[in-house]
Design a protein around this motif. Structure first.
Motif, mmCIF file in Angstrom:
data_model
loop_
_atom_site.group_PDB
_atom_site.id
_atom_site.type_symbol
_atom_site.label_atom_id
_atom_site.label_comp_id
_atom_site.label_asym_id
_atom_site.label_seq_id
_atom_site.Cartn_x
_atom_site.Cartn_y
_atom_site.Cartn_z
ATOM 1 N N GLY A 134 16.747 -20.661 -7.034
ATOM 2 C CA GLY A 134 17.429 -19.492 -6.481
ATOM 3 C C GLY A 134 18.782 -19.765 -5.872
ATOM 4 O O GLY A 134 19.235 -19.008 -5.013
ATOM 5 N N ARG A 135 19.447 -20.828 -6.347
ATOM 6 C CA ARG A 135 20.760 -21.161 -5.783
ATOM 7 C C ARG A 135 21.727 -19.976 -5.842
ATOM 8 O O ARG A 135 22.465 -19.712 -4.891
ATOM 9 C CB ARG A 135 21.366 -22.345 -6.534
ATOM 10 C CG ARG A 135 22.773 -22.705 -6.079
ATOM 11 C CD ARG A 135 23.433 -23.692 -7.027
ATOM 12 N NE ARG A 135 22.776 -24.989 -6.978
ATOM 13 C CZ ARG A 135 23.096 -25.993 -7.818
ATOM 14 N NH1 ARG A 135 24.033 -25.806 -8.745
ATOM 15 N NH2 ARG A 135 22.476 -27.151 -7.716
ATOM 16 N N VAL A 136 21.702 -19.253 -6.968
ATOM 17 C CA VAL A 136 22.661 -18.162 -7.145
ATOM 18 C C VAL A 136 22.487 -17.088 -6.080
ATOM 19 O O VAL A 136 23.475 -16.489 -5.620
ATOM 20 C CB VAL A 136 22.533 -17.555 -8.558
ATOM 21 C CG1 VAL A 136 21.183 -16.864 -8.741
ATOM 22 C CG2 VAL A 136 23.661 -16.574 -8.825
ATOM 23 N N TRP A 137 21.243 -16.814 -5.644
ATOM 24 C CA TRP A 137 21.006 -15.783 -4.643
ATOM 25 C C TRP A 137 21.575 -16.196 -3.286
ATOM 26 O O TRP A 137 22.105 -15.364 -2.545
ATOM 27 C CB TRP A 137 19.516 -15.483 -4.524
ATOM 28 C CG TRP A 137 18.941 -14.879 -5.757
ATOM 29 C CD1 TRP A 137 18.021 -15.428 -6.607
ATOM 30 C CD2 TRP A 137 19.267 -13.595 -6.318
ATOM 31 N NE1 TRP A 137 17.754 -14.578 -7.651
ATOM 32 C CE2 TRP A 137 18.504 -13.441 -7.503
ATOM 33 C CE3 TRP A 137 20.131 -12.562 -5.927
ATOM 34 C CZ2 TRP A 137 18.580 -12.301 -8.289
ATOM 35 C CZ3 TRP A 137 20.207 -11.428 -6.723
ATOM 36 C CH2 TRP A 137 19.443 -11.312 -7.881
ATOM 37 N N MET A 138 21.457 -17.477 -2.964
ATOM 38 C CA MET A 138 22.016 -17.957 -1.700
ATOM 39 C C MET A 138 23.542 -17.922 -1.731
ATOM 40 O O MET A 138 24.188 -17.584 -0.735
ATOM 41 C CB MET A 138 21.530 -19.380 -1.418
ATOM 42 C CG MET A 138 21.751 -19.840 0.006
ATOM 43 S SD MET A 138 20.833 -21.357 0.365
ATOM 44 C CE MET A 138 21.319 -21.615 2.081
ATOM 45 N N ILE A 139 24.117 -18.242 -2.876
ATOM 46 C CA ILE A 139 25.575 -18.166 -3.018
ATOM 47 C C ILE A 139 26.044 -16.726 -2.872
ATOM 48 O O ILE A 139 27.041 -16.436 -2.183
ATOM 49 C CB ILE A 139 26.018 -18.751 -4.370
ATOM 50 C CG1 ILE A 139 25.788 -20.268 -4.387
ATOM 51 C CG2 ILE A 139 27.492 -18.431 -4.639
ATOM 52 C CD1 ILE A 139 26.072 -20.915 -5.733
ATOM 53 N N LEU A 140 25.326 -15.793 -3.514
ATOM 54 C CA LEU A 140 25.703 -14.381 -3.419
ATOM 55 C C LEU A 140 25.601 -13.867 -1.988
ATOM 56 O O LEU A 140 26.452 -13.082 -1.537
ATOM 57 C CB LEU A 140 24.821 -13.547 -4.353
ATOM 58 C CG LEU A 140 25.086 -13.716 -5.853
ATOM 59 C CD1 LEU A 140 24.043 -12.949 -6.660
ATOM 60 C CD2 LEU A 140 26.491 -13.246 -6.206
#
Length: 203
Positions: A134-140
């Motif tokens: 879920g890296r992308v969700w934390m970046i978003l």
């Protein structure tokens, strides 16, 4: 002294342990959504009430960041970013609580610093996560906070109505991203427990 085996599998262990804390991410997301909802639905909300709700959210957010930091320190992993996040949140809460006579401009300045700092920390911290965790969700979530900070920098003279909705939208969006992150972490945890992994989180 770390062996080549330790260096090879350390990222797997770290991601597994972060996945075990999916509930902390979920509660942070719920807290953000509650913040946004209270800000909008509170009848005749004043700056004092808005600041109080924001301070409460910061304290809750800091508590969960401290949990992440303590877990990391106990396992001799990197814990600096969660600590930094908690310090920023606590500082914002303390300033808001002990200076209840904040003007709108002063609160906007405080909110700007908080948004820029927490957004940057979230984006940097996201790269500790494997993409399938879920890296992308934390970046978003970090980008949403940065966007709020930039908007407040560009338009510091906002009124209460606009400020309330800006906080609400940021909280709703960031909260949704954190819930998505928590869901992905929970999925990874369930997969590891169901199918077994080469490197269990308890190692």
């Amino acid at each position: 002294m770390a062996t080549p085996y330790d260096r090879l599998y350390a990222p797997d262990r770290r991601n597994a342990r972060i996945a075990d804390l999916w509930w902390a991410m979920a509660l942070r997301g719920v807290g953000a959504i509650v913040l946004g909802t209270l800000a909008v639905l509170w009848p005749g909300i004043t700056l004092l009430v808005l600041a109080g709700v924001f301070a409460a959210y910061c304290l809750v957010d800091a508590a969960f960041s401290i949990i992440l930091a303590v877990r990391g320190a106990r396992r001799q992993e990197r814990w600096g970013w969660p600590v930094l996040h908690s310090l920023v949140a606590i500082a914002a809460a303390v300033l808001t609580i002990f200076y209840p006579d904040l003007t709108v401009f002063a609160f906007v300045a405080l909110l700007t610093v908080w948004a820029l700092a927490t957004g940057t920390i979230a984006i940097v911290g996201a790269f500790r996560l494997h993409p399938d965790h879920g890296r992308v969700w934390m970046i978003l979530a970090g980008i949403v906070s940065l966007a709020l900070g930039v908007l407040l920098l560009l338009f510091p003279q906002v009124g209460m109505f606009t400020l309330t909705w800006m906080i609400a939208f940021q909280a709703w969006l960031a909260g949704s991203m954190l819930l998505s992150l928590a869901f992905r972490l929970r999925m990874r945890q369930a997969e590891r427990r169901t199918h077994g992994r080469r490197v269990p989180a308890s190692e």
